[in-house]
Design a protein around this motif. Sequence first.
Motif, PDB file in Angstrom:
ATOM      1  N   MET A   1     -11.801  -4.533  -0.129  1.00 53.31           N
ATOM      2  CA  MET A   1     -11.732  -3.418   0.564  1.00 53.31           C
ATOM      3  C   MET A   1     -11.631  -2.209  -0.131  1.00 53.31           C
ATOM      4  O   MET A   1     -10.933  -2.309  -1.575  1.00 53.31           O
ATOM      5  N   LEU A   2     -11.921  -0.999   0.113  1.00 59.22           N
ATOM      6  CA  LEU A   2     -11.506   0.214  -0.636  1.00 59.22           C
ATOM      7  C   LEU A   2     -10.299   0.954  -0.403  1.00 59.22           C
ATOM      8  O   LEU A   2     -10.030   1.028   0.984  1.00 59.22           O
ATOM      9  N   ILE A   3      -9.433   1.514  -1.337  1.00 56.56           N
ATOM     10  CA  ILE A   3      -8.254   1.736  -0.851  1.00 56.56           C
ATOM     11  C   ILE A   3      -8.280   3.183  -1.777  1.00 56.56           C
ATOM     12  O   ILE A   3      -8.430   3.236  -3.143  1.00 56.56           O
ATOM     13  N   ARG A   4      -7.922   4.499  -0.997  1.00 56.79           N
ATOM     14  CA  ARG A   4      -7.874   5.449  -1.794  1.00 56.79           C
ATOM     15  C   ARG A   4      -6.631   5.933  -2.025  1.00 56.79           C
ATOM     16  O   ARG A   4      -5.643   5.859  -1.351  1.00 56.79           O
ATOM     17  N   ILE A   5      -6.021   6.555  -3.261  1.00 60.00           N
ATOM     18  CA  ILE A   5      -4.936   7.025  -3.588  1.00 60.00           C
ATOM     19  C   ILE A   5      -5.027   8.334  -4.008  1.00 60.00           C
ATOM     20  O   ILE A   5      -5.718   8.951  -4.650  1.00 60.00           O
ATOM     21  N   ARG A   6      -3.927   9.140  -3.363  1.00 59.94           N
ATOM     22  CA  ARG A   6      -3.813  10.459  -3.761  1.00 59.94           C
ATOM     23  C   ARG A   6      -2.625  10.911  -4.261  1.00 59.94           C
ATOM     24  O   ARG A   6      -1.418  10.493  -3.605  1.00 59.94           O
ATOM     25  N   SER A   7      -2.363  11.392  -5.707  1.00 61.72           N
ATOM     26  CA  SER A   7      -1.080  11.684  -5.987  1.00 61.72           C
ATOM     27  C   SER A   7      -1.041  13.265  -6.567  1.00 61.72           C
ATOM     28  O   SER A   7      -2.127  13.952  -6.261  1.00 61.72           O
ATOM     29  N   LYS A   8      -0.219  13.642  -7.473  1.00 61.46           N
ATOM     30  CA  LYS A   8      -0.273  14.849  -7.982  1.00 61.46           C
ATOM     31  C   LYS A   8      -1.413  15.388  -8.861  1.00 61.46           C
ATOM     32  O   LYS A   8      -1.495  16.294  -9.335  1.00 61.46           O
ATOM     33  N   LEU A   9      -1.734  14.218  -9.473  1.00 62.50           N
ATOM     34  CA  LEU A   9      -2.817  14.126 -10.450  1.00 62.50           C
ATOM     35  C   LEU A   9      -4.329  14.247  -9.790  1.00 62.50           C
ATOM     36  O   LEU A   9      -5.167  14.449 -10.607  1.00 62.50           O
ATOM     37  N   GLY A  10      -4.346  13.882  -8.734  1.00 62.18           N
ATOM     38  CA  GLY A  10      -5.822  14.071  -8.112  1.00 62.18           C
ATOM     39  C   GLY A  10      -6.128  12.889  -7.038  1.00 62.18           C
ATOM     40  O   GLY A  10      -5.087  11.903  -6.532  1.00 62.18           O
ATOM     41  N   ASN A  11      -7.272  12.530  -6.622  1.00 63.26           N
ATOM     42  CA  ASN A  11      -7.877  11.463  -5.921  1.00 63.26           C
ATOM     43  C   ASN A  11      -8.429  10.311  -6.558  1.00 63.26           C
ATOM     44  O   ASN A  11      -9.139  10.658  -7.502  1.00 63.26           O
ATOM     45  N   PHE A  12      -8.242   9.139  -6.196  1.00 61.58           N
ATOM     46  CA  PHE A  12      -8.572   7.955  -6.939  1.00 61.58           C
ATOM     47  C   PHE A  12      -9.124   7.052  -5.950  1.00 61.58           C
ATOM     48  O   PHE A  12      -8.424   6.757  -4.976  1.00 61.58           O
ATOM     49  N   ARG A  13      -9.848   6.040  -6.330  1.00 63.11           N
ATOM     50  CA  ARG A  13     -10.434   4.906  -5.457  1.00 63.11           C
ATOM     51  C   ARG A  13     -10.734   3.648  -5.996  1.00 63.11           C
ATOM     52  O   ARG A  13     -10.934   3.561  -7.386  1.00 63.11           O
ATOM     53  N   PHE A  14     -10.139   2.648  -5.499  1.00 60.37           N
ATOM     54  CA  PHE A  14     -10.168   1.427  -5.949  1.00 60.37           C
ATOM     55  C   PHE A  14     -10.332   0.211  -5.028  1.00 60.37           C
ATOM     56  O   PHE A  14     -10.255   0.442  -3.782  1.00 60.37           O
ATOM     57  N   GLU A  15     -10.872  -0.749  -5.423  1.00 56.69           N
ATOM     58  CA  GLU A  15     -11.279  -1.975  -4.696  1.00 56.69           C
ATOM     59  C   GLU A  15     -10.526  -2.972  -4.753  1.00 56.69           C
ATOM     60  O   GLU A  15     -10.006  -3.235  -6.124  1.00 56.69           O
ATOM     61  N   PHE A  16      -9.712  -3.485  -3.638  1.00 59.14           N
ATOM     62  CA  PHE A  16      -9.026  -4.734  -3.751  1.00 59.14           C
ATOM     63  C   PHE A  16      -9.315  -5.664  -2.755  1.00 59.14           C
ATOM     64  O   PHE A  16     -10.013  -5.507  -1.685  1.00 59.14           O
ATOM     65  N   LEU A  17      -8.862  -6.823  -2.847  1.00 54.46           N
ATOM     66  CA  LEU A  17      -9.070  -8.091  -1.893  1.00 54.46           C
ATOM     67  C   LEU A  17      -7.883  -7.496  -0.719  1.00 54.46           C
ATOM     68  O   LEU A  17      -6.897  -7.177  -1.279  1.00 54.46           O
ATOM     69  N   PRO A  18      -7.880  -8.161   0.410  1.00 53.30           N
ATOM     70  CA  PRO A  18      -7.167  -7.657   1.549  1.00 53.30           C
ATOM     71  C   PRO A  18      -5.906  -8.384   1.079  1.00 53.30           C
ATOM     72  O   PRO A  18      -4.621  -8.227   1.573  1.00 53.30           O
ATOM     73  N   THR A  19      -5.976  -9.564   0.340  1.00 54.26           N
ATOM     74  CA  THR A  19      -4.839 -10.491   0.059  1.00 54.26           C
ATOM     75  C   THR A  19      -4.144 -10.020  -1.269  1.00 54.26           C
ATOM     76  O   THR A  19      -3.371 -10.745  -1.772  1.00 54.26           O
ATOM     77  N   ALA A  20      -4.636  -8.923  -1.790  1.00 52.37           N
ATOM     78  CA  ALA A  20      -4.027  -8.669  -3.050  1.00 52.37           C
ATOM     79  C   ALA A  20      -2.510  -8.104  -2.989  1.00 52.37           C
ATOM     80  O   ALA A  20      -2.156  -7.628  -2.244  1.00 52.37           O
ATOM     81  N   ASP A  21      -1.920  -8.556  -4.145  1.00 55.99           N
ATOM     82  CA  ASP A  21      -0.534  -8.410  -4.128  1.00 55.99           C
ATOM     83  C   ASP A  21      -0.251  -6.700  -4.374  1.00 55.99           C
ATOM     84  O   ASP A  21      -0.978  -6.107  -5.024  1.00 55.99           O
ATOM     85  N   ILE A  22       0.940  -6.347  -3.727  1.00 54.30           N
ATOM     86  CA  ILE A  22       1.421  -4.925  -3.910  1.00 54.30           C
ATOM     87  C   ILE A  22       1.367  -4.471  -5.343  1.00 54.30           C
ATOM     88  O   ILE A  22       1.274  -3.396  -5.818  1.00 54.30           O
ATOM     89  N   SER A  23       1.590  -5.629  -6.334  1.00 54.57           N
ATOM     90  CA  SER A  23       1.803  -5.172  -7.899  1.00 54.57           C
ATOM     91  C   SER A  23       0.488  -4.752  -8.526  1.00 54.57           C
ATOM     92  O   SER A  23       0.197  -4.010  -9.264  1.00 54.57           O
ATOM     93  N   GLU A  24      -0.806  -5.364  -7.818  1.00 55.66           N
ATOM     94  CA  GLU A  24      -1.992  -4.756  -8.095  1.00 55.66           C
ATOM     95  C   GLU A  24      -2.260  -3.348  -7.727  1.00 55.66           C
ATOM     96  O   GLU A  24      -2.860  -2.407  -8.653  1.00 55.66           O
ATOM     97  N   LEU A  25      -1.812  -2.924  -6.821  1.00 53.84           N
ATOM     98  CA  LEU A  25      -1.734  -1.583  -6.339  1.00 53.84           C
ATOM     99  C   LEU A  25      -1.003  -0.770  -7.238  1.00 53.84           C
ATOM    100  O   LEU A  25      -1.262   0.402  -7.537  1.00 53.84           O
ATOM    101  N   LEU A  26       0.193  -1.156  -7.687  1.00 56.59           N
ATOM    102  CA  LEU A  26       1.267  -0.656  -8.639  1.00 56.59           C
ATOM    103  C   LEU A  26       0.681  -0.330  -9.886  1.00 56.59           C
ATOM    104  O   LEU A  26       0.513   0.812 -10.541  1.00 56.59           O
ATOM    105  N   SER A  27      -0.147  -1.275 -10.340  1.00 56.34           N
ATOM    106  CA  SER A  27      -0.779  -1.022 -11.726  1.00 56.34           C
ATOM    107  C   SER A  27      -1.995  -0.053 -11.646  1.00 56.34           C
ATOM    108  O   SER A  27      -1.931   0.586 -12.791  1.00 56.34           O
ATOM    109  N   LYS A  28      -2.800   0.040 -10.568  1.00 57.31           N
ATOM    110  CA  LYS A  28      -3.488   1.057 -10.631  1.00 57.31           C
ATOM    111  C   LYS A  28      -2.939   2.428 -10.489  1.00 57.31           C
ATOM    112  O   LYS A  28      -3.539   3.249 -10.940  1.00 57.31           O
TER     113      LYS A  28
END
Length: 670
Positions: A1-28
């Motif tokens: 699934m596609l998850i969009r990330i917005r921080s003060k440096l801009g917008n980013f998109r990443f693909e994750f599995l629904p069962t992906a651990d929160i650590s994978e989101l943290l690394s991105k």
Amino acid sequence: MLIRIRSKLGNFRFEFLPTADISELLSKILETSPDADPSTITISNQPRGNETKVSRLKGRNLQSLGLKHGDLVFVAYQSRETGPSSSPIPEVSVPSTNGQPSAAEADTGTKPWEAVQEDAVDVYWRSQDGKMPRSRDSRFCKHGANGMCDYCMPLEPYDATYHSEQNIKHLSYHAYLRKITPKASGTAASLIPPLSPLSYKVKVPCPNQSHAPWPAGICTACQPSAITLQSQPFRMVDHLEIASTDIVDRFLQAWRLTGLQRFGFFIGHYEPYDKVPMGIKAVVEAIYEPPQEGELDGLTVAIPWEEEPRIKELARNASKPLTVVGYVFTDLDPTPDDRTKSVYKRHGGSFFLSSLEAIFAATLQKANPTTSRSSTDGHFASRLVTAVLTGTEDGGIDVSAYQVSEQATAMVEADMIEASVDPGIVRVKEEDRSHDSARYVPDVFFRYKNEYGLEVKKSAKPCFPVEYLLVNVSHGFPQNPSPLFQSTKFSIEHRPGLESQRIEDVLSLLLQLGAPELPLSRHSTGDDTHKRVELARSLSDWHLIAFLGTTGLFSENDIKAFMRAVSSPNVLEDVTLLDPLLATDGWQTLMTFAREHAPPQHPSTSAPRTSSRTMDQDIPQEIFDQIAAQQPTGGGSGNTSSAGIRICPHCTYENTHSGTDCEVCGLPLG
């Protein structure tokens, strides 16, 4: 699934599995923000508020957090000060091979919203689906008896059409939760809480840490956004129910005798309210009056009140745990033409709650938050109800109940508003940076309809109507009252000059009821059972129990047993419920004092028969014995009895001396 990330440096998109651990989101996140301090990274489902530290979500997968394809995650963090090596990347949970939690999982700890214990009414509504069933519509339903369609399927508790048809202005708290909680595959406990306490304070320190902290500096990251006042869509309490009219009558008695206004705290509990989908009502069982100074047009009361911990602890030990559910005050003024009627002063043409009262309500609501598993810090809003006893249009007296909105509470907490001379107007304070407790006031707006029926947005500075801060609460009395406390006759606390609470009054009451002679119920006779019922009725008085807790006669455990026994709903039907109370050391001590308080019993044979005059109670027993020993045995005539006793025709005292005057009243014996 596609998850969009917005921080003060801009917008980013990443693909994750629904069962992906929160650590994978943290690394991105760290890939896109190399200067971020990992221990300060937070994620949220909205631009401002509801932030949750990633370190608290160790071991969770993205699906359990409620994230789905296309969701936007807002990321905030603090930058490292001394380079990338200054702060290590926090450990993420690693599945254990032996089935036991890993070291990282053990260090995670309990999340704030998981550690709270909610009220029983919240536990009840969380176990219900809340949907409103509908019967088959004979006009539109074309299916069989066991079928279902859009015309007969159950409605959600937040259905707007139903609320409009039933003239329900606000959603109940749990209906509002159902509306805003994401429909995810995981359980509600596994989702990020949908609520976050509202705050209009400047964030100190600034999340960006790019300037000196407020009041030396401020930026868009730490300053609160502009505020648009609007009607709160939900309310924490939908109905106020007072268990008995006697509770209000006893409260009003002080005003009737003095004309001075009174204030009291509602002691009660919360129950489901069936007139509103997933509704909650506050049931008032008693009113406790703290120390106060009443005046003809107002009153003064100290907040916080000194006895609050003791009263709350006492209330928790009732057969049905009680708490402070609100407060009430009088605003009554007799009409000049008819003193039996009250002035009608609170209505749509004037005000309902004054600005000062609204600010006072916000202060108390902030101090009494509601525990909630749906809030990021475990607390959200308050169920404290404000009630006013004031005059009606026909000159009578009625109750009006309100709460103030979360916007009002946040504005008072941020020191943004103050009362004005006009009771229906709230003033917005000026911004002040001159001292440590500096005040930042963002732009405040409110909407209203102009003379053409068009909605207009207007600045609330310098003032705005107090109605924008109020939430209406309905009220009433039960058709079949069953109050927890059976009596309201004992003197009420803190009424100097009107009523006084004395231990002598308690002892006299117990003697009148024959309490010192009552055995435990296993030894009771029929007459004893009747006495025990009357004793239970008199002891089941909130003000009596609260007073006895201050006498020092009862230990902490004894007063708990006292409260549980006399607050039982069946105490008048089952007299054995008093047994735990009668067996306590405190009760036995009280009975000892009652026996010593009893008037002396005069002898009926050896002592002379006297009248029922109260002065006889002060004559020592030795005098009666001496008189009895000197009684002559001969007869007499006239007003002298056969035992030589002469009865005084004035006071009916039986004289045994040979004098001509009565030894009690001094008048001639005739």
